[in-house]
Design a protein around this motif. Structure first.
Motif, short mmCIF file in Angstrom:
data_model
loop_
_atom_site.label_atom_id
_atom_site.label_comp_id
_atom_site.label_asym_id
_atom_site.label_seq_id
_atom_site.Cartn_x
_atom_site.Cartn_y
_atom_site.Cartn_z
N ALA A 117 0.83 -1.21 0.00
CA ALA A 117 0.00 0.00 0.00
C ALA A 117 0.87 1.26 0.00
O ALA A 117 0.54 2.25 -0.67
N ARG A 118 1.97 1.24 0.74
CA ARG A 118 2.84 2.42 0.81
C ARG A 118 3.74 2.55 -0.41
O ARG A 118 4.15 3.66 -0.77
N GLN A 119 4.08 1.43 -1.04
CA GLN A 119 4.95 1.44 -2.21
C GLN A 119 4.29 0.63 -3.32
O GLN A 119 4.57 -0.53 -3.51
N PRO A 120 3.37 1.26 -4.07
CA PRO A 120 2.66 0.53 -5.13
C PRO A 120 3.61 0.12 -6.26
O PRO A 120 4.67 0.71 -6.44
N LEU A 121 3.19 -0.87 -7.01
CA LEU A 121 3.97 -1.36 -8.13
C LEU A 121 3.88 -0.34 -9.26
O LEU A 121 2.81 -0.01 -9.75
N ARG A 122 5.02 0.19 -9.65
CA ARG A 122 5.11 1.13 -10.76
C ARG A 122 6.53 1.07 -11.27
O ARG A 122 7.43 0.56 -10.63
N ASP A 123 6.72 1.61 -12.46
CA ASP A 123 8.07 1.65 -13.01
C ASP A 123 8.94 2.55 -12.13
O ASP A 123 8.49 3.56 -11.61
N GLY A 124 10.18 2.16 -11.98
CA GLY A 124 11.11 2.92 -11.16
C GLY A 124 11.59 4.18 -11.85
O GLY A 124 11.41 4.39 -13.04
N GLU A 125 12.20 5.02 -11.07
CA GLU A 125 12.77 6.28 -11.56
C GLU A 125 14.00 5.97 -12.41
O GLU A 125 14.82 5.13 -12.07
N ARG A 126 14.13 6.64 -13.53
CA ARG A 126 15.28 6.48 -14.41
C ARG A 126 16.09 7.77 -14.39
O ARG A 126 15.54 8.85 -14.54
N LEU A 127 17.39 7.63 -14.20
CA LEU A 127 18.26 8.80 -14.18
C LEU A 127 18.98 8.93 -15.50
O LEU A 127 19.36 7.93 -16.11
N SER A 128 19.18 10.16 -15.92
CA SER A 128 19.91 10.41 -17.16
C SER A 128 21.18 11.21 -16.86
O SER A 128 21.58 12.07 -17.63
N LEU A 129 21.80 10.91 -15.73
CA LEU A 129 23.04 11.57 -15.32
C LEU A 129 24.25 10.71 -15.69
O LEU A 129 24.12 9.48 -15.80
#
Length: 187
Positions: free
Chosen positions: A129-141
């Motif tokens: 509930a606190r961390q739903p399933l979704r695509d993770g953050e992608r960094l472009s650094l």
């Protein structure tokens, strides 16, 4: 951080600049772990966030005594044929500074859920509930490939480097030579 030492990668037909920079950084990190506080800071004069490149130059910033202590260690063994190592030099006066920090992506919802379970004692349902399933953050650094001696794992160390029109600010540096709060002279 009134002194610096510049390192430049030399062209090599067998190794790409990225491979050489990763090797140089790994050796520097191991040397910085052995240094007493305060540690030195690093910057990348050819940093290019848009091109996701750290460039082929590295500056090590610190006091003359700290840089001399680092130079006395054999941390550059095996790299001398691949770099041009400048002398320890007084940093020029400047009104600009650069902050070089690590950025970590929140990339794996599963990993974040396991962390919630471990740190907060939540049930698996509460963690979902606190961390739903979704695509993770992608960094472009730009990033360095680092091998952790403590866990044996390889990971990407994403680097954010930003120049500010303010004088440098003192602070603590990590064993990677990075800081979220301190800044270095930019020239």
């Amino acid at each position: 951080m009134d002194h610096y030492q510049a390192l430049r990668l030399l062209p090599d037909p067998e190794f790409s600049p990225t491979v050489l920079l990763n090797a140089l950084f790994a050796k520097l990190h191991r040397a910085l772990v052995d240094l007493p506080e305060p540690r030195v800071g690093i910057s990348f004069p050819e940093y290019d966030a848009a091109g996701q490149s750290l460039g082929e130059r590295l500056r090590i910033h610190g006091s003359a005594a700290m840089l001399a202590a680092l130079s006395e260690q054999p941390w550059l063994r095996g790299m001398r044929d691949h770099i041009a190592n400048g002398p320890i030099t007084v940093a020029p006066e400047t009104s600009h500074s650069v902050r070089v920090r690590r950025v970590q992506a929140k990339s794996s919802p599963e990993r974040l859920r396991r962390r919630l379970l471990r740190r907060h004692g939540l049930t698996p349902e509460a963690a979902i509930a606190r961390q739903p399933l979704r695509d993770g953050e992608r960094l472009s650094l730009p990033w360095l490939e680092v091998h952790s001696t403590s866990t044996g794992q390889r990971f990407r160390l994403f680097i954010d480097q930003q120049v500010h029109p303010e004088p440098p600010m003192s602070g603590q540096f990590s064993p990677y030579g990075l800081s979220a709060t301190a800044s270095l002279p930019w020239f």
